[in-house]
Motif scaffolding. Structure first.
Motif, short mmCIF file in Angstrom:
data_model
loop_
_atom_site.label_atom_id
_atom_site.label_comp_id
_atom_site.label_asym_id
_atom_site.label_seq_id
_atom_site.Cartn_x
_atom_site.Cartn_y
_atom_site.Cartn_z
N PRO A 120 52.73 119.79 7.57
CA PRO A 120 51.97 119.12 7.60
C PRO A 120 50.95 118.49 6.46
CG PRO A 120 51.87 120.97 9.21
CD PRO A 120 52.82 121.23 8.10
N SER A 121 51.12 119.54 5.23
CA SER A 121 50.24 119.08 3.95
C SER A 121 51.40 118.08 3.30
CB SER A 121 50.27 120.21 3.25
OG SER A 121 51.19 120.68 2.90
N ASP A 122 52.31 117.68 3.85
CA ASP A 122 53.26 116.58 2.86
C ASP A 122 53.12 115.30 3.84
OD1 ASP A 122 53.05 118.32 1.10
OD2 ASP A 122 55.43 118.82 1.08
N ASP A 146 49.16 116.12 -11.49
CA ASP A 146 50.59 115.66 -11.11
C ASP A 146 51.66 116.84 -11.65
OD1 ASP A 146 49.13 113.65 -10.32
OD2 ASP A 146 50.49 112.22 -10.43
N TYR A 147 52.52 117.29 -10.58
CA TYR A 147 53.48 118.43 -11.31
C TYR A 147 54.71 118.18 -10.12
CZ TYR A 147 50.22 121.03 -8.01
OH TYR A 147 49.32 121.23 -7.13
N VAL A 148 55.50 119.13 -10.69
CA VAL A 148 56.75 119.37 -9.58
C VAL A 148 56.97 120.86 -9.49
CG1 VAL A 148 59.26 119.30 -9.31
CG2 VAL A 148 58.00 117.28 -10.65
N VAL A 199 61.98 121.32 -3.59
CA VAL A 199 61.44 120.82 -4.95
C VAL A 199 60.36 119.85 -4.47
CG1 VAL A 199 62.10 119.00 -6.99
CG2 VAL A 199 63.75 120.55 -6.07
N ARG A 200 59.12 120.17 -4.85
CA ARG A 200 58.05 119.22 -4.22
C ARG A 200 57.11 118.62 -5.40
NH1 ARG A 200 52.39 121.15 -2.81
NH2 ARG A 200 52.03 120.10 -1.10
N LEU A 201 57.19 117.19 -5.25
CA LEU A 201 56.34 116.40 -6.18
C LEU A 201 54.85 116.30 -5.67
CD1 LEU A 201 56.19 114.60 -8.64
CD2 LEU A 201 57.17 112.69 -6.98
N VAL A 202 54.11 116.64 -6.61
CA VAL A 202 52.65 116.55 -5.94
C VAL A 202 51.88 115.52 -6.98
CG1 VAL A 202 50.25 117.62 -6.18
CG2 VAL A 202 52.32 118.98 -5.32
N SER A 203 51.44 114.19 -6.30
CA SER A 203 51.03 113.13 -7.15
C SER A 203 49.80 112.83 -6.72
CB SER A 203 51.85 111.94 -6.88
OG SER A 203 53.35 112.19 -7.03
N CYS A 258 52.41 123.72 -15.02
CA CYS A 258 51.50 122.41 -15.01
C CYS A 258 50.31 122.68 -13.95
CB CYS A 258 52.24 121.41 -14.91
SG CYS A 258 53.39 120.90 -15.98
N ARG A 259 50.57 123.37 -12.96
CA ARG A 259 49.56 123.47 -11.82
C ARG A 259 48.31 124.48 -12.45
NH1 ARG A 259 49.90 124.88 -5.37
NH2 ARG A 259 47.79 124.55 -5.18
N LYS A 260 48.87 125.51 -12.86
CA LYS A 260 48.03 126.37 -13.45
C LYS A 260 47.07 125.89 -14.60
CE LYS A 260 50.01 131.09 -12.56
NZ LYS A 260 51.27 131.56 -12.79
N LYS A 262 51.65 106.21 -5.42
CA LYS A 262 50.70 106.37 -4.42
C LYS A 262 50.23 107.87 -4.56
CE LYS A 262 53.16 105.25 -0.59
NZ LYS A 262 53.65 104.67 0.33
N ARG A 263 49.23 108.26 -3.77
CA ARG A 263 48.76 109.59 -3.78
C ARG A 263 49.30 110.39 -2.68
NH1 ARG A 263 44.97 112.59 -0.65
NH2 ARG A 263 44.03 114.21 -1.79
N ALA A 264 50.41 110.90 -2.79
CA ALA A 264 51.15 111.85 -1.67
C ALA A 264 51.75 112.55 -2.17
CB ALA A 264 52.17 110.53 -1.20
N ASN A 265 52.36 113.62 -1.53
CA ASN A 265 53.24 114.79 -1.86
C ASN A 265 54.46 114.44 -1.25
OD1 ASN A 265 51.20 115.94 -3.22
ND2 ASN A 265 50.48 116.63 -1.38
N CYS A 266 55.77 114.54 -2.02
CA CYS A 266 57.06 114.40 -1.59
C CYS A 266 57.86 115.78 -1.85
CB CYS A 266 57.63 113.06 -2.21
SG CYS A 266 56.72 111.67 -1.84
C1 LIG Z 1 49.26 117.47 -2.27
O1 LIG Z 1 49.33 118.83 -2.38
C2 LIG Z 1 48.11 119.25 -3.19
C3 LIG Z 1 48.41 120.73 -3.48
O2 LIG Z 1 49.28 121.30 -2.50
C4 LIG Z 1 46.85 119.04 -2.20
O3 LIG Z 1 45.65 119.53 -3.05
C5 LIG Z 1 46.74 117.64 -1.94
O4 LIG Z 1 45.50 117.50 -0.98
C6 LIG Z 1 47.83 116.95 -1.42
N1 LIG Z 1 47.74 115.55 -1.22
C7 LIG Z 1 47.91 114.74 -0.12
C8 LIG Z 1 47.75 113.16 -0.19
O5 LIG Z 1 48.24 115.38 1.10
#
Ligand SMILES: *[C@@H]1O[C@H](CO)[C@@H](O)[C@H](O)[C@H]1NC(C)=O
Length: 317
Positions: free
Chosen positions: A117-119, A242-244, A284-288, A235-237, A195-199
């Motif tokens: 749900p978060s992606d 943005d990180y993978v 493998v999760r790309l946070v953008s 990178c997250r720490k 875009k602002r998205a997580n893939c």
């Molecule tokens: C992407 O993931 C990050 C960290 O897990 C979260 O903070 C962010 O809100 C997420 N972005 C979207 C667009 O859902």
């Protein structure tokens, strides 16, 4: 396939005893009356098992053999650059006894979802389309399309002889974001298209993940020139937006990911990062954040017991 084979058999027998093919025409025309050309081309699938995984297009049929109390599913999976399209053709599912059929945008197993749900671009409630009852003109016109290469048709048919049918196609997806992998090991690229998205790229097996090229975060687009920074770790720490993430989990939900490493930077030297992840599910999760046009290319190889000494992460021990 079985259905098609069954009704072709008697026709073939008839052809042998009646040499004049014209004699067969009236019957053949009648059989194919509703969709003359398609009838012979569309693959047919009879759903028998409670859990079916399929990558085939065509028409799916299910008729309850008894009073089926369990919730069952047809898990549809296609190429990473395609989506899943489902249309319901027939519906004979009594609502009164708790019967239902639903189209789910993604996969669900043990209450865990892919994409997490978060992606996923849509809230979970909007990813479920449930219905029951009889044939409905409005439903027949509806086309359900998944946001990624995986979708699920769930059903519970509590009365013998009741059932449903649906058709499946796999349209092209020019901007794949979340990708589910079942089998083959291969090379994949994740992008956010600015875009602002997580893939995420999720395999249903333990895997050795090698980063072949990385262009995530950091770069200053105003300078117009990208500087090769090499791969940065954790990178997250470090608080970079943005990180993978490379990690694993016991179930489908990547928000429960145990992260072995998070990388970012600009690195075109292949193999800079190699992580072996011995979990049921590898991700493998790309946070953008939307500030950068990111891409990461990885290769995945199925890993096993023999890789345990190399493993960055071992789940369930
Ligand atoms: C992407 O993931 C990050 C960290 O897990 C979260 O903070 C962010 O809100 C997420 N972005 C979207 C667009 O859902």
């Amino acid at each position: 396939m079985l259905c098609l084979a069954l009704w072709l058999l008697p026709a073939a027998g008839l052809a042998a005893s009646l040499p004049d093919p014209q004699m067969l025409l009236p019957e053949a025309v009648e059989l194919s009356a509703d969709r003359p050309a398609e009838r012979f081309r569309t693959p047919y699938h009879i759903i028998k098992d409670c859990m079916t995984v399929s990558s085939e297009d065509g028409r799916y049929f299910h008729k309850a053999g008894g009073d089926e109390a369990a919730v069952c599913g047809v898990y549809l999976l296609t190429d990473p650059d395609r989506t899943v399209e489902v249309r319901f053709d027939r519906l004979d599912v009594p609502c009164a006894q708790g019967g239902l059929v639903s189209f789910v945008d993604g996969w669900e197993m043990n209450r865990q979802f892919f994409p997490s749900p978060s992606d996923h671009p849509k809230p979970l409630a909007l990813r479920y389309h449930e219905f029951c009852g009889g044939d409905d003109r409005k439903l027949k016109k509806q086309v359900f399309e998944s946001s990624q290469n995986a979708a699920l048709v769930q059903y519970r048919i509590p009365a013998r002889g009741k059932g449903f049918s649906f058709s499946v196609r796999f349209p092209k997806n020019s901007t794949p974001c979340n990708i589910l992998l079942e089998g083959a090991a291969d090379v994949y690229t994740l992008r956010n298209y600015g875009k602002r998205a997580n893939c995420s790229l999720t395999s249903l097996y333990p895997a050795a993940v090698k980063v072949l090229s990385l262009d995530v975060g950091l770069a200053n687009p105003e300078r117009g020139l990208e500087v090769e920074t090499g791969t940065l770790h954790k990178c997250r720490k470090r608080g970079l937006p943005d990180y993978v993430e490379l990690g694993g989990s016991e179930g489908l939900d990547t928000s429960r990911l145990v992260v072995a490493d998070s990388v970012c930077g600009l690195d075109s030297k292949p193999g800079s990062t190699l992580e072996t992840i011995l979990c049921e599910v590898t991700t493998v999760r790309l946070v953008s954040s939307g500030q950068f046009d990111n891409s990461v290319t990885v290769s995945l190889r199925q890993a096993g017991e023999e890789d345990v000494s190399e493993a960055a992460l071992v789940c369930g021990y």
